[in-house]
Write a protein that holds these residues in place. Structure first.
Motif, short mmCIF file in Angstrom:
data_model
loop_
_atom_site.label_atom_id
_atom_site.label_comp_id
_atom_site.label_asym_id
_atom_site.label_seq_id
_atom_site.Cartn_x
_atom_site.Cartn_y
_atom_site.Cartn_z
N VAL A 2 -55.24 2.29 29.64
CA VAL A 2 -54.11 1.20 30.02
C VAL A 2 -53.52 1.20 28.36
N GLN A 3 -52.08 1.24 28.52
CA GLN A 3 -51.27 1.33 27.18
C GLN A 3 -50.34 0.26 27.38
N ARG A 4 -50.05 -0.31 26.20
CA ARG A 4 -48.56 -1.16 26.21
C ARG A 4 -47.64 -0.79 25.14
N GLY A 46 -49.79 -0.77 31.26
CA GLY A 46 -50.09 0.20 32.53
C GLY A 46 -50.80 1.59 31.92
N ASP A 47 -51.18 2.11 33.05
CA ASP A 47 -51.65 3.68 32.87
C ASP A 47 -50.49 4.57 32.90
N ALA A 48 -49.38 4.26 32.77
CA ALA A 48 -48.16 5.22 32.60
C ALA A 48 -48.20 5.65 31.21
N PRO A 71 -53.24 0.05 22.82
CA PRO A 71 -53.70 -0.61 23.84
C PRO A 71 -53.30 -2.18 23.71
N PRO A 72 -53.44 -2.89 24.92
CA PRO A 72 -52.76 -4.25 25.12
C PRO A 72 -54.01 -4.97 24.15
N PRO A 73 -53.44 -6.24 23.78
CA PRO A 73 -54.55 -7.18 23.13
C PRO A 73 -55.53 -7.56 23.99
N LYS A 74 -56.60 -7.78 23.19
CA LYS A 74 -57.91 -8.39 24.17
C LYS A 74 -57.48 -9.86 24.13
N LYS A 75 -57.80 -10.38 25.58
CA LYS A 75 -57.84 -11.72 25.97
C LYS A 75 -58.94 -12.30 25.40
#
Length: 128
Positions: A2-4, A46-48, A71-75
């Motif tokens: 997963v990338q942001r 997403g994975d795109a 990577p997206p920030p961790k919640k």
């Protein structure tokens, strides 16, 4: 993985926002698309492939600036609220704390009882 991907795009009109949303949303593997008009940013999660996201955005809007890719920030994990035990009365003597007596010996904790008695107009009071 997963990338942001965050892109800075001049989103002045609704037509431009709709075009960029349609062009990017056609990709497979996109979980979420956020458009922030105040900051003029488009965030795709997403994975795109981030390169493909950037290419499609630049086909619609020529001036696209890449802010971040990663990577997206961790919640943060939600903490369960701690159950607080009720604190005993400040004025309660130690003998009353934790005791199982029905009537507390503390003046503040002791229940107040008010009894109303009807007044009889035919009283034989001699003070009057």
């Amino acid at each position: 993985m997963v990338q942001r991907t965050v892109l800075k795009v001049h989103l002045s009109c609704e037509k431009r926002r709709t075009k960029i949303l349609k062009s990017v949303s056609d990709l497979d593997g996109i979980d979420k698309i956020e458009i922030d008009v105040a900051k003029d940013t488009v965030t795709v999660t997403g994975d795109a492939d981030p390169c493909e996201i950037i290419k499609r955005a630049r086909k619609v809007v020529k001036c696209v600036e890449v802010v971040t890719v990663g990577p997206p920030p961790k919640k943060p994990e939600e903490k369960k609220p701690e159950v607080k035990k009720p604190e005993p009365c400040i004025y309660m003597p130690p003998s009353c704390v934790g005791s199982c007596c029905a009537v507390p010996s503390c003046v503040v904790c002791r229940p107040l009882v008010v009894v109303h008695t009807p007044q009889d107009p035919c009283t034989t009071c001699s003070i009057m």
